[in-house]
Enzyme design. Structure first.
Site, PDB file in Angstrom:
ATOM      1  N   VAL A   1       0.377   4.698  -8.721  1.00 21.68           N
ATOM      2  CA  VAL A   1      -0.469   4.823  -9.913  1.00 21.68           C
ATOM      3  C   VAL A   1      -0.754   6.285 -10.226  1.00 21.68           C
ATOM      4  O   VAL A   1      -0.641   6.727 -11.379  1.00 21.68           O
ATOM      5  CB  VAL A   1      -1.784   4.050  -9.731  1.00 21.68           C
ATOM      6  CG1 VAL A   1      -2.713   4.281 -10.917  1.00 21.68           C
ATOM      7  CG2 VAL A   1      -1.502   2.557  -9.567  1.00 21.68           C
TER       8      VAL A   1
ATOM      9  N   VAL B   1      -3.378  15.913  -3.610  1.00 21.71           N
ATOM     10  CA  VAL B   1      -2.747  15.091  -2.579  1.00 21.71           C
ATOM     11  C   VAL B   1      -3.232  15.534  -1.204  1.00 21.71           C
ATOM     12  O   VAL B   1      -3.875  16.571  -1.055  1.00 21.71           O
ATOM     13  CB  VAL B   1      -1.205  15.209  -2.642  1.00 21.71           C
ATOM     14  CG1 VAL B   1      -0.663  14.615  -3.935  1.00 21.71           C
ATOM     15  CG2 VAL B   1      -0.771  16.659  -2.510  1.00 21.71           C
ATOM     16  N   ARG B   2      -2.879  14.739  -0.234  1.00 20.58           N
ATOM     17  CA  ARG B   2      -3.268  15.105   1.134  1.00 20.58           C
ATOM     18  C   ARG B   2      -2.481  16.333   1.607  1.00 20.58           C
ATOM     19  O   ARG B   2      -3.035  17.227   2.234  1.00 20.58           O
ATOM     20  CB  ARG B   2      -3.013  13.916   2.065  1.00 20.58           C
ATOM     21  CG  ARG B   2      -3.501  14.132   3.489  1.00 20.58           C
ATOM     22  CD  ARG B   2      -3.546  12.826   4.243  1.00 20.58           C
ATOM     23  NE  ARG B   2      -4.074  12.996   5.584  1.00 20.58           N
ATOM     24  CZ  ARG B   2      -4.473  11.997   6.352  1.00 20.58           C
ATOM     25  NH1 ARG B   2      -4.410  10.764   5.895  1.00 20.58           N
ATOM     26  NH2 ARG B   2      -4.933  12.228   7.554  1.00 20.58           N
TER      27      ARG B   2
ATOM     28  N   ARG C   1      -6.574   3.836   1.156  1.00 17.70           N
ATOM     29  CA  ARG C   1      -5.795   3.056   2.130  1.00 17.70           C
ATOM     30  C   ARG C   1      -5.649   1.679   1.502  1.00 17.70           C
ATOM     31  O   ARG C   1      -6.628   0.952   1.336  1.00 17.70           O
ATOM     32  CB  ARG C   1      -6.510   2.951   3.474  1.00 17.70           C
ATOM     33  CG  ARG C   1      -5.655   2.232   4.535  1.00 17.70           C
ATOM     34  CD  ARG C   1      -6.356   2.231   5.895  1.00 17.70           C
ATOM     35  NE  ARG C   1      -5.424   1.915   6.967  1.00 17.70           N
ATOM     36  CZ  ARG C   1      -5.243   0.705   7.500  1.00 17.70           C
ATOM     37  NH1 ARG C   1      -5.939  -0.326   7.039  1.00 17.70           N
ATOM     38  NH2 ARG C   1      -4.373   0.509   8.465  1.00 17.70           N
TER      39      ARG C   1
ATOM     40  N   TYR D   1      -9.724  -4.852   3.093  1.00 15.08           N
ATOM     41  CA  TYR D   1      -9.408  -3.959   1.972  1.00 15.08           C
ATOM     42  C   TYR D   1     -10.373  -4.188   0.812  1.00 15.08           C
ATOM     43  O   TYR D   1     -10.988  -3.254   0.294  1.00 15.08           O
ATOM     44  CB  TYR D   1      -7.964  -4.194   1.541  1.00 15.08           C
ATOM     45  CG  TYR D   1      -7.548  -3.459   0.281  1.00 15.08           C
ATOM     46  CD1 TYR D   1      -7.727  -2.082   0.162  1.00 15.08           C
ATOM     47  CD2 TYR D   1      -6.967  -4.141  -0.779  1.00 15.08           C
ATOM     48  CE1 TYR D   1      -7.339  -1.401  -0.985  1.00 15.08           C
ATOM     49  CE2 TYR D   1      -6.567  -3.467  -1.937  1.00 15.08           C
ATOM     50  CZ  TYR D   1      -6.755  -2.104  -2.037  1.00 15.08           C
ATOM     51  OH  TYR D   1      -6.369  -1.443  -3.177  1.00 15.08           O
TER      52      TYR D   1
ATOM     53  N   LYS E   1     -13.410  -1.619  -0.680  1.00 16.89           N
ATOM     54  CA  LYS E   1     -13.473  -1.182  -2.078  1.00 16.89           C
ATOM     55  C   LYS E   1     -14.815  -1.558  -2.706  1.00 16.89           C
ATOM     56  O   LYS E   1     -15.383  -0.788  -3.501  1.00 16.89           O
ATOM     57  CB  LYS E   1     -12.322  -1.812  -2.865  1.00 16.89           C
ATOM     58  CG  LYS E   1     -10.963  -1.171  -2.598  1.00 16.89           C
ATOM     59  CD  LYS E   1     -10.888   0.236  -3.191  1.00 16.89           C
ATOM     60  CE  LYS E   1      -9.467   0.737  -3.283  1.00 16.89           C
ATOM     61  NZ  LYS E   1      -9.356   2.038  -3.975  1.00 16.89           N
TER      62      LYS E   1
ATOM     63  N   ILE F   1       2.397  -0.823 -15.008  1.00 14.39           N
ATOM     64  CA  ILE F   1       1.903   0.522 -14.717  1.00 14.39           C
ATOM     65  C   ILE F   1       1.568   1.287 -15.979  1.00 14.39           C
ATOM     66  O   ILE F   1       0.576   2.020 -16.030  1.00 14.39           O
ATOM     67  CB  ILE F   1       2.927   1.298 -13.849  1.00 14.39           C
ATOM     68  CG1 ILE F   1       2.374   2.656 -13.415  1.00 14.39           C
ATOM     69  CG2 ILE F   1       4.259   1.447 -14.559  1.00 14.39           C
ATOM     70  CD1 ILE F   1       1.191   2.593 -12.506  1.00 14.39           C
TER      71      ILE F   1
END
Length: 329
Positions: free
Chosen positions: A12, A32-33, A82, A151, A155, A217
């Site tokens: 996404v 980003v990481r 995650r 999960y 959230k 998307i």
């Protein structure tokens, strides 16, 4: 307007950064990481018509974010997460989900609020509402949450923390809950389905009578962009969707049509499928194939004056169109 997008190398986030970069009134800051060696590592196959600035956030749960990170930023769109794990390896999955999806999210949001950012857009999941609906009784944005897995629970806890933060600081929070997202390059169960249909393998789904909501998307990115600056989006929860629900057989036929293939469906009783899936340890997958999960996007349409740009048929066709053929807009 300058928009910081986290998780910018994800499914996404990547699509959102490309859309923002191609619209003159947006400046995309891709967070980003860890930074990629080159832009082409992310955007291979997509023409880039504007510069995209990349920054590394490191591990949000542990890194100390400097105020300069938000210099000139008006809005954060938080896509990093995650996500649902098909083959979980963590001893304590809930703790792992909470670490990233709750602690990391709230740490980022606290920092954003402390420097006076106007809005924080959070990409959540329909799993906050639950795992299934009764046929013809879709989830709505204002339903009581009922997550059933780690999960979805993580959230929900992040949503609750963000709402408290908004009330305390005045920073606007927008929450978007998408169902299954599909598009070019999609992986997971949807990607596996594409491969089976492409090979014209007979599939035992002919007798399934369910309905499931999906979101392409491109439709999801459209909705996110609308939520970046629409006044009515402030402190609201929105469900995303294409506005058209499909049964599993209808999805197979639509995929086959999009690929120019033949759909081969065998009418096997659903109880047989369910029993077989249980024996094979695939109950969760069978639940998605056999059960219904519908979303009502009326609130999204009316409050944001938004309509999905692409039908399901067009969205599925775009899964197989390269950028050189006009697959990206």
């Amino acid at each position: 307007m300058r928009v910081l997008v986290t998780g910018a190398n994800g499914f996404v986030g990547r699509a959102l950064v490309l859309r923002l970069a191609k619209q003159r009134h947006w400046t995309a800051l891709a967070a980003v990481r860890a930074l990629p060696p080159t832009e082409s590592d992310w955007y291979s196959g997509d023409s880039i018509e504007a510069d995209i600035e990349h920054i590394s956030l490191g591990d949000l749960t542990r890194a100390s974010l400097e105020p300069v990170l938000f210099s000139g930023v008006d809005v954060v769109v938080h896509c990093a997460a995650r996500v649902h794990v098909m083959h979980e390896s963590e001893v304590d999955p809930l703790s792992a989900f909470r670490d990233v999806n709750v602690v990391g999210t709230l740490k980022l949001a606290e920092q954003a609020a402390s420097v006076g950012l106007k809005r924080f857009v959070f990409i959540s999941t329909i799993k906050v509402n639950g795992e299934a609906t009764v046929l013809g009784e879709p989830f709505r944005a204002d339903d009581l949450p009922a997550p059933e897995d780690a999960y979805g629970l993580s959230k929900l806890e992040a949503e609750q923390g963000l709402s408290q933060l908004a009330a305390r600081t005045g920073m606007e929070v927008v929450i978007i809950r998408p169902p299954l997202v599909y598009g070019r390059g999609v992986k997971g169960n949807f990607g596996s389905m594409i491969k089976l249909v492409e090979k014209e393998i007979p599939l035992p789904f002919g007798s399934i009578h369910n309905k499931r909501s999906l979101v392409g998307i491109d439709n999801l990115v459209d909705l996110i962009v609308r939520c970046i600056d629409h006044p009515a989006a402030a402190n609201q929860v929105f469900l995303a969707g294409d506005g058209q629900d499909l049964s599993t057989p209808e999805l197979v036929r639509s995929l086959a049509m999009a690929m120019g293939k033949r759909a081969r469906l065998i009418p096997l009783p659903t109880r047989v499928l369910s029993f077989g899936a249980t024996l094979l340890g695939k109950r969760a997958l069978a639940h998605r194939l056999l059960g219904s999960l519908q979303v009502d996007i009326t609130k999204t349409r009316e409050l944001l004056e938004w309509q999905p740009r692409h039908s399901v048929e067009e969205g599925l066709r775009r899964c197989f169109v390269t950028s050189s053929q006009g697959g990206r807009v």
